[in-house]
Design a protein around this motif. Structure first.
Motif, PDB file in Angstrom:
ATOM      1  N   ASP A 131       0.870  -1.171   0.000  1.00 15.12           N
ATOM      2  CA  ASP A 131       0.000   0.000   0.000  1.00 15.12           C
ATOM      3  C   ASP A 131       0.911   1.225   0.000  1.00 15.12           C
ATOM      4  O   ASP A 131       1.469   1.613   1.031  1.00 15.12           O
ATOM      5  CB  ASP A 131      -0.924  -0.022   1.228  1.00 15.12           C
ATOM      6  CG  ASP A 131      -1.899   1.158   1.237  1.00 15.12           C
ATOM      7  OD1 ASP A 131      -1.610   2.163   0.556  1.00 15.12           O
ATOM      8  OD2 ASP A 131      -2.932   1.067   1.927  1.00 15.12           O
ATOM      9  N   HIS A 147      -4.871  11.089  -4.442  1.00 13.83           N
ATOM     10  CA  HIS A 147      -5.861  11.917  -3.756  1.00 13.83           C
ATOM     11  C   HIS A 147      -5.230  13.299  -3.531  1.00 13.83           C
ATOM     12  O   HIS A 147      -4.027  13.403  -3.317  1.00 13.83           O
ATOM     13  CB  HIS A 147      -6.198  11.225  -2.416  1.00 13.83           C
ATOM     14  CG  HIS A 147      -7.176  11.977  -1.582  1.00 13.83           C
ATOM     15  ND1 HIS A 147      -6.818  13.060  -0.813  1.00 13.83           N
ATOM     16  CD2 HIS A 147      -8.506  11.801  -1.398  1.00 13.83           C
ATOM     17  CE1 HIS A 147      -7.879  13.520  -0.186  1.00 13.83           C
ATOM     18  NE2 HIS A 147      -8.922  12.764  -0.527  1.00 13.83           N
ATOM     19  N   TYR A 178      -3.951   7.942  12.863  1.00 16.52           N
ATOM     20  CA  TYR A 178      -5.385   7.984  12.893  1.00 16.52           C
ATOM     21  C   TYR A 178      -5.799   7.764  14.331  1.00 16.52           C
ATOM     22  O   TYR A 178      -5.233   6.879  14.991  1.00 16.52           O
ATOM     23  CB  TYR A 178      -5.937   6.889  11.985  1.00 16.52           C
ATOM     24  CG  TYR A 178      -5.459   7.136  10.539  1.00 16.52           C
ATOM     25  CD1 TYR A 178      -6.161   7.993   9.704  1.00 16.52           C
ATOM     26  CD2 TYR A 178      -4.293   6.531  10.074  1.00 16.52           C
ATOM     27  CE1 TYR A 178      -5.716   8.228   8.399  1.00 16.52           C
ATOM     28  CE2 TYR A 178      -3.849   6.781   8.773  1.00 16.52           C
ATOM     29  CZ  TYR A 178      -4.561   7.630   7.957  1.00 16.52           C
ATOM     30  OH  TYR A 178      -4.115   7.885   6.699  1.00 16.52           O
TER      31      TYR A 178
HETATM   32  C1  PLP Z   1      -2.682   4.187   3.546  1.00 17.74           C
HETATM   33  C2  PLP Z   1      -3.768   4.456   2.549  1.00 17.74           C
HETATM   34  N1  PLP Z   1      -4.295   3.431   1.871  1.00 17.74           N
HETATM   35  C3  PLP Z   1      -5.240   3.616   0.945  1.00 17.74           C
HETATM   36  C4  PLP Z   1      -5.728   4.870   0.660  1.00 17.74           C
HETATM   37  C5  PLP Z   1      -6.826   5.015  -0.335  1.00 17.74           C
HETATM   38  O1  PLP Z   1      -6.489   5.835  -1.411  1.00 17.74           O
HETATM   39  P1  PLP Z   1      -7.643   6.625  -2.191  1.00 17.74           P
HETATM   40  O2  PLP Z   1      -8.119   7.725  -1.293  1.00 17.74           O
HETATM   41  O3  PLP Z   1      -6.959   7.146  -3.410  1.00 17.74           O
HETATM   42  O4  PLP Z   1      -8.702   5.656  -2.510  1.00 17.74           O
HETATM   43  C6  PLP Z   1      -5.193   5.978   1.328  1.00 17.74           C
HETATM   44  C7  PLP Z   1      -5.601   7.338   0.998  1.00 17.74           C
HETATM   45  O5  PLP Z   1      -6.255   8.093   1.471  1.00 17.74           O
HETATM   46  C8  PLP Z   1      -4.198   5.771   2.322  1.00 17.74           C
HETATM   47  O6  PLP Z   1      -3.662   6.791   2.991  1.00 17.74           O
END
Ligand code: PLP
Length: 364
Positions: free
Chosen positions: A155, A181, A308
């Motif tokens: 990821d 994003h 988080y």
């Molecule tokens: C660690 C992590 N995984 C997955 C995502 C998902 O990405 P997206 O928002 O492009 O769907 C995000 C993004 O916000 C993220 O920070």
């Protein structure tokens, strides 16, 4: 207010460049995929050691399609961490698999040591999250997983610019998911993502799945998604790619400054402990008085964030349908972590003000 991200400033700086590029896109009439998307994929491939790139609508979709491509099926177990954005686990659930949560090290990252206790005969894949742009120690994880025929998905949503021995993360496992994003270090003006892989087979399969499973206009080899990248987004990203290295450099310089000035405070320096290759998507300190510190900084005009506050296994979404899990390090850190502003639009005096405020708080 010194803000925690520079999304607005970036958009304002580049407004003219975006409009100029978009004028070209408008004249082509190619609004989905097309030349700008190919240009962006070629650029990303160059960053990722020539890997195959399948751009799409979001990092979440890239995780979902990565899992389908490596053969994760309903009922399989997929291991990941709980101190991540909800999408990491949501993607596992979306393919009908069972998320198994591993604890993390004191640097907030999953490791082979934290994965091993939760491996089982049903483990089909491990999703390693390069949280905050810090590189997970991939080599031992991929070696152990390959020996057991377990797929590894990275990821990389937060990890553009993250390096392991000089190499961009994203090609250590079988496939990787990137997010573009708007809040990301390289962010579009809306959603965007990409799957990265060195496997031609995975790339071709996912290229079909991102477009309804179509091989040609009228021939579907399977059921897929509608998750293509728009030309206007790709055009905006193609402008931002020119600035990425400068932005990464500035993030690293700010982190180096914080590391030096905060090292002897009670918050300490970044939890990544100066790990080589970090892209400092987040710079995170910890405090037993985290909420008090956050309020103190807010009064001084400094915005901070907690990424988080609720680990996934403590979210209602998890508790409503799954059995309780105990992840002591994850749970402890969630109460103490605080993300400081660390982005290219901070001036030297902003950065100094933040460091001084934390030092002053220490004396209270
Ligand atoms: C660690 C992590 N995984 C997955 C995502 C998902 O990405 P997206 O928002 O492009 O769907 C995000 C993004 O916000 C993220 O920070």
């Amino acid at each position: 207010m010194i803000r925690c991200n520079d999304v607005q400033e970036q958009a304002q700086d580049l407004t003219e460049a975006f409009f100029e590029q978009w004028r070209n896109v408008l004249s082509t009439g190619d609004f989905i995929l097309g030349e700008e998307v190919t240009r962006f994929e070629t650029w990303l491939s160059g960053r990722c050691n020539g890997a195959q790139i399948v751009s799409m609508n979001s990092g979440t979709d890239a995780l979902i399609l990565a899992m389908r491509a490596v053969g994760v099926r309903a009922g399989d177990e997929v291991i990941t961490c709980a101190n991540t954005f909800i999408a990491t686990v949501g993607a596992i659930v979306a393919v009908g698999a069972y998320p198994v949560l591993a604890d993390v090290e004191e640097d907030e990252l999953i490791s082979l040591q934290t994965i091993e206790p939760v491996l089982s005969d049903r483990t089909k894949a491990v999703v390693t999250v390069h949280l905050r742009g810090r590189p997970v120690d991939m080599v031992p994880i991929t070696a152990a997983c390959r020996a057991r025929d377990i797929a590894v998905i990275e990821d990389c949503a937060q990890a553009i610019g993250t390096l392991i021995e000089g190499r961009q993360v994203g090609t250590f496992g079988d496939a990787a998911a990137f997010s573009f994003h708007p809040l990301k270090t390289l962010g579009g003006l809306g959603d965007g993502g990409a799957l990265v892989t060195t496997s031609t087979k995975i790339a071709e399969y996912v290229r079909g799945l991102r477009n309804h499973g179509l091989r040609s206009r009228d021939e579907a080899f399977g059921f897929g998604l509608n998750t293509r990248l728009d030309a206007l987004q790709a055009a905006a990203l193609n402008i931002k790619t020119h600035y990425l290295d400068l932005w990464l450099q500035r993030r690293r310089a700010i982190a180096t400054y914080y590391d030096a000035v905060l090292a002897d405070t009670t918050t300490g320096s970044d939890l990544g402990r100066g790990k080589a290759g970090s892209a400092y998507y987040h710079y995170v300190v910890r405090s037993h008085r985290r909420n008090e510190l956050q309020q103190y900084l807010a009064h001084k005009g400094i915005q901070t964030a907690v990424h988080y506050p609720t680990p996934i296994h403590c979210q209602r979404a998890w508790l409503a349908s799954r059995s309780a899990v105990s992840l002591p390090v994850t749970e402890r850190l969630a109460k103490e972590i605080l993300t400081l502003p660390c982005h290219p639009h901070l001036s030297d005096s902003d950065v100094e003000k933040i460091a001084v405020a934390i030092r002053d708080f220490d004396l209270k």
